[in-house]
Design an enzyme around this catalytic site. Structure first.
Site, PDB file in Angstrom:
ATOM      1  N   ASP A  35     -43.140  57.199 -18.233  1.00 28.91           N
ATOM      2  CA  ASP A  35     -44.283  56.412 -17.806  1.00 28.91           C
ATOM      3  C   ASP A  35     -45.802  56.833 -17.576  1.00 28.91           C
ATOM      4  O   ASP A  35     -46.101  56.756 -16.593  1.00 28.91           O
ATOM      5  CB  ASP A  35     -43.485  55.936 -16.385  1.00 28.91           C
ATOM      6  CG  ASP A  35     -42.044  55.543 -16.410  1.00 28.91           C
ATOM      7  OD1 ASP A  35     -41.493  55.287 -17.382  1.00 28.91           O
ATOM      8  OD2 ASP A  35     -41.304  55.781 -15.588  1.00 28.91           O
ATOM      9  N   GLU A 209     -40.052  44.847 -18.533  1.00 29.17           N
ATOM     10  CA  GLU A 209     -40.820  45.633 -17.505  1.00 29.17           C
ATOM     11  C   GLU A 209     -41.989  46.410 -17.915  1.00 29.17           C
ATOM     12  O   GLU A 209     -42.793  45.980 -18.939  1.00 29.17           O
ATOM     13  CB  GLU A 209     -39.656  46.400 -17.011  1.00 29.17           C
ATOM     14  CG  GLU A 209     -39.438  47.462 -18.195  1.00 29.17           C
ATOM     15  CD  GLU A 209     -38.044  48.537 -17.631  1.00 29.17           C
ATOM     16  OE1 GLU A 209     -37.875  48.564 -16.297  1.00 29.17           O
ATOM     17  OE2 GLU A 209     -37.658  49.498 -18.581  1.00 29.17           O
TER      18      GLU A 209
HETATM   19  O1  FUB Z   1     -38.853  55.568 -15.193  1.00 24.24           O
HETATM   20  C1  FUB Z   1     -38.083  54.636 -14.549  1.00 24.24           C
HETATM   21  C2  FUB Z   1     -38.005  53.361 -15.294  1.00 24.24           C
HETATM   22  O2  FUB Z   1     -37.695  53.469 -16.538  1.00 24.24           O
HETATM   23  C3  FUB Z   1     -39.496  52.818 -15.373  1.00 24.24           C
HETATM   24  O3  FUB Z   1     -39.926  52.278 -14.196  1.00 24.24           O
HETATM   25  C4  FUB Z   1     -39.175  51.747 -16.283  1.00 24.24           C
HETATM   26  O4  FUB Z   1     -40.478  51.360 -16.831  1.00 24.24           O
HETATM   27  C5  FUB Z   1     -38.520  52.683 -17.442  1.00 24.24           C
HETATM   28  O5  FUB Z   1     -39.511  53.426 -18.143  1.00 24.24           O
END
Ligand code: FUB
Length: 448
Positions: A35, A209
């Site tokens: 991320d 997301e």
């Molecule tokens: O790293 C945990 C979660 O996985 C993140 O918040 C999402 O965007 C995905 O990458």
């Protein structure tokens, strides 16, 4: 790599920043990272990633994402990265449930001389409902120390915070929870200044997301991972204003060819070049919740569309000829007679090797800077069961031969030094092939 580890331990003990390997992709190889939000502060690029660790019984949820803290990394050239250590940890944030191991994707922005670090996590207090909240920690420097606010941001539930500050100074917070939401932030950067708006013009089927919003030439780009098929791919929509309405434009990076379920990114301009920072599970191919951050160049068409980015191992930036050049982060590899493998499958942090098997095997590594001062020797760290001759040319298959390295017969890894047959100043590709013998394994090559 062992030396780096020892240096890392000593440096951590002395409270110094740690210099991890000079990797290409992934560009952090000393720990799992995911991320990545990249920001330019002053003359350095700072990357704020999640810090994946492996959950164990009693420490996180086994088989799921597990993160207890955040590190920040910085670089002046996108090639050499410094780990500035832990900046926020779950045990020291008053509102975070300390054993939740859920310090997911963060962001950090600079406003009026202060650095605001936004991060999601699980709250201790569930009387206001379950699920993730988003908090802020504030610092005077991009590397901290960051002081967490006592409570999460009121009115926000979800993950993956992203902050955009428009040219008029108005700041916006974006986040996700099934949908993607946006709201204005107050000048204090700690509270919402408007009701959350669902950014509703995006695809309705499949998880969305990880919003990341940026502006270029008056176009506001809302970029986000979306599961259109089986796993996440990076898509984008555009608008003439930060909160939409948005028009879906397309895909900027396809799904992982090897099935890493998540991707999460940021897009940043550094010295007139745009870059995509994203992640893949390079160091953990069998478990995609232990990820590693990558960088590749990104470009636009004349009318502002984003050209799809093809993931590379070579990544970006120049590699000095004097460094240990990791050919396994190749630009091109022969379709047969060459392969990449971990040096040690039990410890993937050791990195990879290039395996040349047969006369047709070659590997090409672009962007090596030989400088202007004459170099006289080449060193290759390799091994060959029956002995082999490895030829190093510049630029391509017919380019000048700069070294011919005899790797002795045996099972031990050896650094073999040989005189340079020719020197060409400036930037070149390395074209490395097997000239004699049936098999050679190469860890790195270097020139001095
Ligand atoms: O790293 C945990 C979660 O996985 C993140 O918040 C999402 O965007 C995905 O990458």
């Amino acid at each position: 790599m062992r030396t780096l580890k020892l240096y890392g331990l000593l440096a951590a003990f002395a409270g110094l920043a740690v210099q991890p390997a000079r990797a290409q992709n992934p560009f952090i190889t000393s720990q799992f990272t995911a991320d990545p939000t990249a920001r330019v502060f002053g003359d350095r690029v700072y990357v704020y990633p999640s810090h994946d660790i492996l959950a164990r019984p009693g420490k996180g949820r086994v088989g799921w994402f597990c993160m207890e803290d955040y590190h920040v990394f910085s670089s002046a050239n996108l090639t050499d990265w410094t780990d500035h250590g832990v900046i926020v940890t779950q045990n020291k944030v008053p509102w975070v449930k300390p054993d939740s191991y859920s310090m997911w994707a963060p962001d950090c922005v600079l406003r009026n001389g202060k650095y605001y670090f936004y991060f999601p996590s699980t709250p201790r207090d569930t009387t206001q409902g379950k699920g993730f909240r988003i908090g802020v920690a504030v610092a005077d420097k991009p590397t901290g120390p960051f002081v967490p606010q006592p409570a999460p941001i009121a009115g926000v539930r979800g993950i993956d915070p992203n902050v955009f500050i428009d040219k008029d100074g108005q700041a916006y917070l974006y986040w996700s929870q099934g949908n993607i939401y946006g709201a204005k932030l107050k000048d204090n950067m700690l509270e919402l200044a408007s009701e959350p708006k669902t950014l509703g013009e995006l695809p309705t089927k499949g998880l969305k997301e990880g919003p990341y919003l940026f502006e270029r030439k008056g176009i506001y780009y809302l970029t986000y991972p979306h599961v259109a098929n089986k796993t996440e791919r990076l898509e984008y929509a555009t608008s003439t204003s930060p909160l939409g309405p948005f028009t879906v434009k397309g895909v900027l990076m396809d799904e992982s060819p090897t099935g890493c379920w998540t991707n999460h990114h940021s897009i940043t301009q550094v010295k007139n070049q745009w870059y995509l920072f994203y992640h893949h599970n390079d160091l953990s191919p069998k478990f995609d919740k232990n990820r590693s951050v990558r960088i590749d160049s990104l470009s636009f068409t004349a009318d502002g569309a984003i050209n799809k980015v093809t993931p590379t191992l070579r990544g970006v930036g120049l590699t000095s000829a004097k460094q240990k050049i990791q050919l396994d982060r190749y630009s091109r590899l022969s379709p047969s007679g060459a392969a990449i493998a971990f040096l040690d499958t039990a410890n993937t942090f050791q990195g990879w090797k290039t395996v040349l098997t047969g006369p047709g095997g070659w590997v090409q590594y672009n962007g090596v800077d030989f400088g202007s001062q004459k170099l006289r020797t080449a060193t290759l760290r390799g091994t060959s069961a029956a002995g082999a001759t490895v030829q190093i040319r510049l630029d391509h298959a017919n380019g000048p031969i700069v070294a011919q390295v005899s790797v002795p017969k045996g099972s031990a890894w050896q650094a073999v030094k040989t005189p340079l047959l020719a020197f060409r100043p400036g930037q070149h590709a390395l074209y490395v092939s097997l000239k004699g013998g049936a098999n050679a394994e190469i860890d790195w090559v270097s020139f001095e």
